[in-house]
Write a protein that holds these residues in place. Structure first.
Motif, mmCIF file in Angstrom:
data_model
loop_
_atom_site.group_PDB
_atom_site.id
_atom_site.type_symbol
_atom_site.label_atom_id
_atom_site.label_comp_id
_atom_site.label_asym_id
_atom_site.label_seq_id
_atom_site.Cartn_x
_atom_site.Cartn_y
_atom_site.Cartn_z
ATOM 1 N N VAL A 1 2.150 12.047 -2.085
ATOM 2 C CA VAL A 1 1.002 11.547 -1.332
ATOM 3 C C VAL A 1 1.244 10.102 -0.942
ATOM 4 C CG1 VAL A 1 -1.487 11.146 -1.344
ATOM 5 C CG2 VAL A 1 -0.524 13.082 -2.619
ATOM 6 N N ILE A 2 1.148 9.817 0.340
ATOM 7 C CA ILE A 2 1.109 8.437 0.818
ATOM 8 C C ILE A 2 -0.355 8.084 1.040
ATOM 9 C CG2 ILE A 2 1.712 6.861 2.704
ATOM 10 C CD1 ILE A 2 4.266 8.438 3.102
ATOM 11 N N THR A 3 -0.819 7.065 0.345
ATOM 12 C CA THR A 3 -2.243 6.739 0.365
ATOM 13 C C THR A 3 -2.463 5.245 0.564
ATOM 14 O OG1 THR A 3 -4.252 6.670 -1.011
ATOM 15 C CG2 THR A 3 -2.148 6.657 -2.164
ATOM 16 N N PRO A 4 -3.491 4.862 1.314
ATOM 17 C CA PRO A 4 -3.860 3.441 1.362
ATOM 18 C C PRO A 4 -4.178 2.945 -0.041
ATOM 19 C CG PRO A 4 -5.035 4.694 3.049
ATOM 20 C CD PRO A 4 -4.359 5.695 2.169
ATOM 21 N N GLY B 1 -6.636 4.827 -6.503
ATOM 22 C CA GLY B 1 -7.349 5.161 -7.735
ATOM 23 C C GLY B 1 -7.969 6.549 -7.673
ATOM 24 N N GLU B 2 -8.573 6.881 -6.536
ATOM 25 C CA GLU B 2 -9.185 8.204 -6.399
ATOM 26 C C GLU B 2 -8.135 9.312 -6.393
ATOM 27 O OE1 GLU B 2 -12.639 8.617 -3.697
ATOM 28 O OE2 GLU B 2 -12.157 6.572 -3.090
ATOM 29 N N VAL B 3 -7.001 9.039 -5.762
ATOM 30 C CA VAL B 3 -5.919 10.026 -5.754
ATOM 31 C C VAL B 3 -5.429 10.278 -7.175
ATOM 32 C CG1 VAL B 3 -3.563 10.500 -4.991
ATOM 33 C CG2 VAL B 3 -5.201 9.488 -3.392
ATOM 34 N N LEU B 4 -5.229 9.194 -7.932
ATOM 35 C CA LEU B 4 -4.763 9.340 -9.311
ATOM 36 C C LEU B 4 -5.787 10.085 -10.169
ATOM 37 C CD1 LEU B 4 -3.198 5.805 -9.848
ATOM 38 C CD2 LEU B 4 -1.958 7.983 -9.784
ATOM 39 N N CYS C 1 2.513 5.222 -3.005
ATOM 40 C CA CYS C 1 3.016 6.599 -3.078
ATOM 41 C C CYS C 1 2.654 7.171 -4.446
ATOM 42 C CB CYS C 1 4.518 6.641 -2.860
ATOM 43 S SG CYS C 1 5.218 8.304 -2.885
ATOM 44 N N VAL C 2 2.022 8.319 -4.442
ATOM 45 C CA VAL C 2 1.669 9.020 -5.674
ATOM 46 C C VAL C 2 2.351 10.387 -5.633
ATOM 47 C CG1 VAL C 2 -0.175 10.016 -7.067
ATOM 48 C CG2 VAL C 2 -0.534 7.829 -5.892
ATOM 49 N N GLY D 1 -9.504 12.049 3.204
ATOM 50 C CA GLY D 1 -9.079 11.593 4.529
ATOM 51 C C GLY D 1 -7.616 11.209 4.612
ATOM 52 N N LEU D 2 -6.789 11.708 3.682
ATOM 53 C CA LEU D 2 -5.390 11.292 3.649
ATOM 54 C C LEU D 2 -4.566 11.892 4.783
ATOM 55 C CD1 LEU D 2 -4.815 11.450 -0.200
ATOM 56 C CD2 LEU D 2 -5.074 9.416 1.225
ATOM 57 N N LYS D 3 -5.050 12.962 5.368
ATOM 58 C CA LYS D 3 -4.339 13.506 6.525
ATOM 59 C C LYS D 3 -4.323 12.489 7.663
ATOM 60 C CE LYS D 3 -4.255 17.517 9.645
ATOM 61 N NZ LYS D 3 -4.330 16.804 10.921
#
Length: 317
Positions: free
Chosen positions: A6-9, A14-17, A43-44, A64-66
């Motif tokens: 996952v590439i995330t802002p 934190g939310e992705v983790l 990157c996660v 909204g990561l797409k």
């Protein structure tokens, strides 16, 4: 197991983790701060059991990561990890039965592309089937059925109907119709030329006991198509390519198209109608079975995913 990158802002890291760590089907979570350059961000990475992939992918999409990052999924051939083994054990169901809807959506979308390779393979298959019909050779008919690529658009049509995705349905129908039209036209041209040269004649279609099933559609044609449709969808969702080959051998869409071409060239008009019915019966059986199978799979996996939600730790939102 699947590997997810996952590439995330940075603001969403934190939310992705949290999403990853709280899912019992996830293991081996990695955070790489500032590793992404384009698009910029963190990157996660983590591994997830196939049975839990739908839930985790839906949660990541909801962030909204797409639009702001990227979500990439890869199959893991080998994972030597107790944590991964535990994640698979905690996920309900079996990985071989798991249906990953995002994966199926991407695969069926690719199957609707009207490419030159699709047209060439279908035209070659229909021509081989036409020769098999002329020579009354079942082995050529079977070879043509294996070569035909027409189940891909049928599966895409079924998935589009399940999702009520009219553009996908339209693209799949166009690929099927244009593909068969081009294949029949090419085969008809070759058959007409062969008749001019005296290589084929109308009597070749008069008596062919070994391949007459092509022009005798009945209830069994529909039943076989339904069974093949179920097997075809299951082979795609379970990634069983050998089973999909068996599906190609089960239905007579390609042989029917080949027989249409030679029957027109040799003026056997009664066989043209019978072959068209055979083609329609087979396609109808495949579509009915495909949609039904996907509906059952969606229902069953919604129950499994509910179990995954309630069996693990409370989700933090």
């Amino acid at each position: 197991m699947l590997h997810v990158r996952v590439i995330t802002p940075a603001a969403l890291t934190g939310e992705v983790l949290t999403t990853a760590v709280d899912c019992p089907a996830v293991a081996n979570v990695i955070r790489l701060p500032g590793a992404a350059v384009d698009p910029p961000g963190d990157c996660v990475e983590f591994d997830v059991a196939r049975e839990g992939a739908n839930e985790i992918l839906a949660d990541l999409r909801a962030l909204g990561l797409k639009e702001t990052g990227a979500i990439t999924v890869e199959e893991i051939d080998l994972s030597i990890s107790d944590a991964a083994d535990k994640a698979e054990a905690d996920a309900p169901g079996h990985s071989e039965d798991a249906v990953i809807w995002e994966e199926l959506a991407a695969r069926t979308a690719a199957e609707t592309r009207l490419t030159w390779s699709y047209l060439v393979f279908l035209a070659l298959a229909v021509q081989i089937a036409a020769i098999g019909a002329l020579l009354d050779q079942p082995i050529l008919i079977v070879g043509a059925m294996v070569l035909g690529p027409d189940f891909g658009p049928v599966a895409a049509f079924c998935f589009g109907a399940l999702q009520r995705d009219l553009p996908l349905i339209g693209r799949a129908a166009r690929t099927l119709l244009v593909g068969f039209a081009v294949a029949v036209a090419v085969t008809l041209a070759c058959a007409a030329l062969s008749r001019v040269f005296g290589w084929i004649e109308p009597t070749m279609l008069d008596d062919r006991p070994l391949t007459s099933f092509i022009i005798h559609p009945d209830r069994w044609s529909f039943i076989v198509a339904v069974l093949a449709g179920v097997a075809g969808i299951l082979s795609m969702t379970a990634r069983k390519s050998q089973a999909l080959v068996g599906v190609f051998i089960s239905v007579t869409t390609v042989p029917a198209a080949g027989n249409i071409a030679v029957a027109i060239a040799l003026a056997h008009w009664d066989e043209v109608g019978a072959s068209l019915i055979q083609l329609g019966v087979n396609l109808a059986g495949l579509v009915v079975a495909g949609i039904g199978t996907l509906l059952v799979q969606r229902f069953l996996w919604s129950r499994f995913e509910l179990g995954l939600n309630t069996s693990g730790a409370p989700r933090v939102r």
